[in-house]
Design a protein around this motif. Sequence first.
Motif, PDB file in Angstrom:
ATOM      1  N   ASP A 148       7.905   6.393 -17.444  1.00 58.66           N
ATOM      2  CA  ASP A 148       6.524   6.178 -17.918  1.00 58.66           C
ATOM      3  C   ASP A 148       5.517   6.877 -17.017  1.00 58.66           C
ATOM      4  N   LYS A 149       5.684   6.656 -15.695  1.00 61.91           N
ATOM      5  CA  LYS A 149       4.667   7.193 -14.785  1.00 61.91           C
ATOM      6  C   LYS A 149       4.760   8.698 -14.658  1.00 61.91           C
ATOM      7  N   SER A 150       5.963   9.271 -14.821  1.00 64.71           N
ATOM      8  CA  SER A 150       6.002  10.731 -14.709  1.00 64.71           C
ATOM      9  C   SER A 150       5.423  11.377 -15.968  1.00 64.71           C
ATOM     10  N   GLN A 151       5.457  10.621 -17.070  1.00 67.72           N
ATOM     11  CA  GLN A 151       4.780  11.145 -18.276  1.00 67.72           C
ATOM     12  C   GLN A 151       3.264  11.076 -18.088  1.00 67.72           C
ATOM     13  N   LYS A 152       2.808   9.927 -17.545  1.00 65.13           N
ATOM     14  CA  LYS A 152       1.367   9.714 -17.372  1.00 65.13           C
ATOM     15  C   LYS A 152       0.781  10.634 -16.308  1.00 65.13           C
ATOM     16  N   HIS A 153       1.575  10.956 -15.291  1.00 69.20           N
ATOM     17  CA  HIS A 153       1.057  11.771 -14.181  1.00 69.20           C
ATOM     18  C   HIS A 153       1.915  13.034 -14.051  1.00 69.20           C
ATOM     19  N   ALA A 154       1.965  13.797 -15.134  1.00 69.17           N
ATOM     20  CA  ALA A 154       2.867  14.953 -15.207  1.00 69.17           C
ATOM     21  C   ALA A 154       2.564  15.984 -14.123  1.00 69.17           C
ATOM     22  N   ASP A 155       1.337  15.987 -13.598  1.00 74.32           N
ATOM     23  CA  ASP A 155       0.967  16.960 -12.569  1.00 74.32           C
ATOM     24  C   ASP A 155       1.364  16.481 -11.172  1.00 74.32           C
ATOM     25  N   ASN A 156       1.913  15.287 -11.060  1.00 72.46           N
ATOM     26  CA  ASN A 156       2.236  14.757  -9.723  1.00 72.46           C
ATOM     27  C   ASN A 156       3.513  13.900  -9.775  1.00 72.46           C
ATOM     28  N   ILE A 157       4.612  14.532 -10.182  1.00 71.08           N
ATOM     29  CA  ILE A 157       5.885  13.793 -10.215  1.00 71.08           C
ATOM     30  C   ILE A 157       6.527  13.969  -8.839  1.00 71.08           C
ATOM     31  N   ASN A 158       6.076  13.130  -7.907  1.00 74.94           N
ATOM     32  CA  ASN A 158       6.525  13.303  -6.521  1.00 74.94           C
ATOM     33  C   ASN A 158       7.802  12.523  -6.249  1.00 74.94           C
ATOM     34  N   ALA A 159       8.445  12.852  -5.111  1.00 78.97           N
ATOM     35  CA  ALA A 159       9.723  12.210  -4.777  1.00 78.97           C
ATOM     36  C   ALA A 159       9.550  10.708  -4.565  1.00 78.97           C
ATOM     37  N   GLY A 160       8.359  10.308  -4.086  1.00 80.30           N
ATOM     38  CA  GLY A 160       8.093   8.878  -3.872  1.00 80.30           C
ATOM     39  C   GLY A 160       8.124   8.094  -5.181  1.00 80.30           C
ATOM     40  N   LEU A 161       7.630   8.720  -6.237  1.00 76.30           N
ATOM     41  CA  LEU A 161       7.642   8.057  -7.551  1.00 76.30           C
ATOM     42  C   LEU A 161       9.091   7.797  -7.973  1.00 76.30           C
ATOM     43  N   PHE A 162       9.950   8.772  -7.657  1.00 78.02           N
ATOM     44  CA  PHE A 162      11.365   8.669  -8.025  1.00 78.02           C
ATOM     45  C   PHE A 162      12.087   7.607  -7.189  1.00 78.02           C
ATOM     46  N   THR A 163      11.763   7.555  -5.896  1.00 75.20           N
ATOM     47  CA  THR A 163      12.500   6.630  -5.009  1.00 75.20           C
ATOM     48  C   THR A 163      11.752   5.298  -4.792  1.00 75.20           C
ATOM     49  N   TYR A 164      10.724   5.077  -5.577  1.00 76.42           N
ATOM     50  CA  TYR A 164       9.948   3.829  -5.518  1.00 76.42           C
ATOM     51  C   TYR A 164      10.869   2.586  -5.514  1.00 76.42           C
ATOM     52  N   PRO A 165      11.878   2.528  -6.401  1.00 73.60           N
ATOM     53  CA  PRO A 165      12.721   1.315  -6.424  1.00 73.60           C
ATOM     54  C   PRO A 165      13.497   1.098  -5.126  1.00 73.60           C
ATOM     55  N   VAL A 166      13.724   2.170  -4.359  1.00 67.81           N
ATOM     56  CA  VAL A 166      14.461   2.017  -3.100  1.00 67.81           C
ATOM     57  C   VAL A 166      13.558   1.353  -2.060  1.00 67.81           C
ATOM     58  N   LEU A 167      12.305   1.765  -2.038  1.00 63.80           N
ATOM     59  CA  LEU A 167      11.349   1.111  -1.128  1.00 63.80           C
ATOM     60  C   LEU A 167      11.193  -0.353  -1.532  1.00 63.80           C
ATOM     61  N   MET A 168      11.185  -0.598  -2.820  1.00 68.26           N
ATOM     62  CA  MET A 168      11.065  -1.992  -3.291  1.00 68.26           C
ATOM     63  C   MET A 168      12.303  -2.796  -2.884  1.00 68.26           C
TER      64      MET A 168
ATOM     65  N   ASP B 253       0.823  -1.210   0.000  1.00 70.29           N
ATOM     66  CA  ASP B 253       0.000   0.000   0.000  1.00 70.29           C
ATOM     67  C   ASP B 253       0.863   1.268   0.000  1.00 70.29           C
ATOM     68  N   GLU B 254       2.058   1.189   0.602  1.00 67.25           N
ATOM     69  CA  GLU B 254       2.913   2.389   0.615  1.00 67.25           C
ATOM     70  C   GLU B 254       3.344   2.747  -0.815  1.00 67.25           C
ATOM     71  N   HIS B 255       3.652   1.747  -1.610  1.00 69.22           N
ATOM     72  CA  HIS B 255       4.030   2.011  -3.001  1.00 69.22           C
ATOM     73  C   HIS B 255       2.899   2.697  -3.766  1.00 69.22           C
ATOM     74  N   SER B 256       1.664   2.302  -3.451  1.00 72.23           N
ATOM     75  CA  SER B 256       0.560   2.819  -4.268  1.00 72.23           C
ATOM     76  C   SER B 256       0.329   4.315  -4.047  1.00 72.23           C
ATOM     77  N   LEU B 257       0.861   4.869  -2.943  1.00 74.78           N
ATOM     78  CA  LEU B 257       0.678   6.318  -2.706  1.00 74.78           C
ATOM     79  C   LEU B 257       1.481   7.185  -3.675  1.00 74.78           C
ATOM     80  N   THR B 258       2.373   6.569  -4.454  1.00 74.64           N
ATOM     81  CA  THR B 258       3.145   7.355  -5.436  1.00 74.64           C
ATOM     82  C   THR B 258       2.219   7.946  -6.503  1.00 74.64           C
ATOM     83  N   ILE B 259       1.033   7.358  -6.612  1.00 74.17           N
ATOM     84  CA  ILE B 259      -0.021   7.920  -7.465  1.00 74.17           C
ATOM     85  C   ILE B 259      -1.163   8.270  -6.510  1.00 74.17           C
TER      86      ILE B 259
END
Length: 333
Positions: free
Chosen positions: A113-133, A44-50
Amino acid sequence: MEDKKIIFSAVQPSGNITLGNYLGAIKNWVDLQADYHCCYSIVDEHSLTIRQDPVLLRKRTLDLLKIYIACGIDPVENILFIQSHVPAHAQLAWILNCYTYMGELSRMTQFKDKSQKHADNINAGLFTYPVLMAADILLYGADLVPVGKDQMQHIEITRDIALRFNSIYGDVFKIPEGFMPKAGAKIMSLTEPLKKMSKSDENPKAYISILDDFNIIAKKIKSAITDSEGVIEYRENDETKAGINNLLTIMSAVTGRRIEDIASDYQGKGYGDFKADVAEAVVEHIRPIRQKYDELSQDKAYLVDIYTRGAERANHIADKTLKKVYKKVGFIV
Ligand code: AQP
């Protein structure tokens, strides 16, 4: 957890679970559970990136737990848990962030891909998602991580981070391997077959959800984009065949038959017949999963018990790893 090797894998509750998530990940987990100690998480923490609707997120988290069990994952033999119930994931992720470079994260295709799809919400979590993974996987000392093809790059970066950390502090983390299914490693969108099928796709016709009505599943498959050639043949590098390749892959994954054998059954036949048969095969494959899912929906207390016990077991393992890391980096424990 000494005798058998360990598996970690997870799905985000970021939408309705697709046939891609099922064939690329969950179906495999079922086959692997006899031979491995398995930790399967709902991340669920990963899903907050969107952006998520909180009410829907809670519903989808429980739906996913039901789907895991309905697909045949044994909740007693395996550890099934919700990521936010195990604080060590976020705690280790912070530390690993300090051992991960901006350059390597910016090369991740999912981020692009996701920063293109969600250009209005390119948050730091989206960027560091692989670190949480990476934290998810390394906390459990996983030997193997079964994932679809789309996630292989994240397994590679997990290995790089772990190797980097170990080269400074000694043998702290086990170095995991990715594990891809033979059939169904990448299921493509039904409307844009050059893109992968994704549960967060804005167009619901692009994906099949495990929870879609059966007649909707059939409709979506029957209107899947194909080509005008009229030949049912798998041609890997021919982009015009992407739609047919995808339907053949799906048919093979749900029936267990070889793609070539399926294609030869349809020589001289039209796309209409083929699509109708794919739809029927998918529905018949999903039917028992749905029956079990409906039964589980009647028993909330059972689900609470499963995720509570899962969290206890997961916390026990994860805390040990975190403590080891804390000591190595110089925290007072
Ligand atoms: N199209 C796919 N084909 C095969 N495997 C797939 N997986 C996802 N899509 C396909 C596999 O499903 C597992 C869980 O994925 P996730 O939820 O962690 O994230 P994801 O890969 O980003 O999946 P989605 O459906 O595309 O989610 P959203 O839309 O939220 O980003 C992984 O093992 C993945 O390989």
